[in-house]
Design a protein around this motif. Sequence first.
Motif, PDB file in Angstrom:
ATOM      1  N   ILE A  10       6.494 -13.631  28.201  1.00 17.90           N
ATOM      2  CA  ILE A  10       5.733 -13.152  29.545  1.00 17.90           C
ATOM      3  C   ILE A  10       4.513 -14.074  29.625  1.00 17.90           C
ATOM      4  CG2 ILE A  10       7.164 -11.310  30.373  1.00 17.90           C
ATOM      5  CD1 ILE A  10       5.271  -9.633  28.820  1.00 17.90           C
ATOM      6  N   ARG A  12       5.620 -13.419  36.624  1.00 12.75           N
ATOM      7  CA  ARG A  12       4.546 -13.741  35.365  1.00 12.75           C
ATOM      8  C   ARG A  12       3.250 -13.919  36.004  1.00 12.75           C
ATOM      9  NH1 ARG A  12       7.920 -17.785  33.580  1.00 12.75           N
ATOM     10  NH2 ARG A  12       9.146 -16.535  32.012  1.00 12.75           N
ATOM     11  N   ARG A  70       2.446 -17.531  28.260  1.00 12.47           N
ATOM     12  CA  ARG A  70       2.460 -18.879  27.704  1.00 12.47           C
ATOM     13  C   ARG A  70       1.666 -19.245  26.654  1.00 12.47           C
ATOM     14  NH1 ARG A  70       7.158 -19.795  29.457  1.00 12.47           N
ATOM     15  NH2 ARG A  70       7.257 -20.004  31.716  1.00 12.47           N
ATOM     16  N   ASN A  74      11.334 -13.906  38.391  1.00 16.08           N
ATOM     17  CA  ASN A  74      10.528 -13.938  37.196  1.00 16.08           C
ATOM     18  C   ASN A  74       8.982 -14.689  37.132  1.00 16.08           C
ATOM     19  OD1 ASN A  74      12.635 -12.180  36.184  1.00 16.08           O
ATOM     20  ND2 ASN A  74      13.829 -13.978  35.194  1.00 16.08           N
TER      21      ASN A  74
END
Length: 262
Positions: A155, A127, A157, A123
Motif C-alpha cells: 500500500i 493508495r 511504495r 485501489n
Amino acid sequence: MTQSANNGTTLVSVCGKGGTGKTAVTAMMTRALVDSRRAGKLLVIDADPALGQLSALGAEVERTMGQVREDIIKTAKGGTDEAKAALADKLEYLVFEALSEKEDFALLAMGRTETLGCYCPVNGLLRGAIGALSESFDTILIDGEAGLEQINRQIVRRLDTLLIISDASARGLETAAVIKNMVEEEKVIECGKLGLVFNRVTGNEDLLRTSADKLGLSVFGLVPQDEALAANDMVGKPITDLPADSPGPAAVRAIVENFLLS
Ligand SMILES: Nc1ncnc2c1ncn2[C@@H]1O[C@H](COP(=O)(O)OP(=O)(O)OP(=O)(O)O)[C@@H](O)[C@H]1O
Ligand SMILES: [Mg+2]
C-alpha cells in the motif's frame, strides 16, 4: 526519528511467513514507540484482512478500508455521473472515516478488500488517499499480510524500514530470503533498512544468527518465547497490556531503540 523516505513521515512495515508473530511484534512495537514519546504522531495500519492487530492492541474500528472501498465501487458502478464526479472529492473524506483515533495513536484497518473482485482503479485511488492521509503522521507502522503478497501489493511504495519476522524454522528463513530478494534484486519496493527478527526463540541463538548470516540477512534482534504473551493472546487480552519488562516487550523495545529511534 531520523531518516525518512516519505516527506518527513517514517514508514515501517512488518512482514514474514504466516504465524511467525508479525501481529504480536507490531503490537509490542506500537507500545514501545508510544512509551518512547519520540515517534511523534503514530498511525498503525492493520493490513491483514483478518484484522488480528485490533485485538492485539485492544482496539476497535467502526469501518475498514475494505468497506469504504465497496461503497466507492458501488457508487462508481451504479451512480449517476454527478455522483461519480463527486466521488473523487469525497475520497479523502471516506478514508478519514476509516481512521480511528485512539488515545496514543491512530488506527487504520484495511479489512477485506477483494470481495468485489479486483478493481484496480479504486485501489490506485485508495493508495493515493492513504498517501494524503499519511502526511498527517510522523510515524506509520504497518502489520502486514502473511507471506509475499503484501510486498507485491504494497500500500506504500517506499519504506524506511522493513522488519522480516521468522521463527526458528528453515521455512521461515526461506520466506525471509525471498522477501530480501524481492526488495534488493527485483526492487518490488524501495526500502531504506531491512532486517530479520527471530521470534519465539527458545535457544540455539548462535545457530540462528549463523543461518541468517549465510543468507545475507542482518539480524535486528531475537524475541524470546514469552508465556505471558501467549496467555494474553489465548484469552483475547491485548498484547499491549503486558508489563514492559516481560521478555517479549523488553526484546522488542531494544529493537525499536536500536533500529527505529536511533
Ligand atoms: N514471542 C512470543 N511468545 C509467545 N507466543 C508468541 C510470541 N509471538 C507470537 N506468539 C504467538 O504465536 C501465534 C502467532 O502470532 P501472530 O498472530 O502474531 O503471528 P502472525 O505472523 O501475525 O500470523 P498471521 O500470519 O496469521 O498474521 C499467536 O498465538 C501468538 O500469541
Ligand atoms: Mg498477523
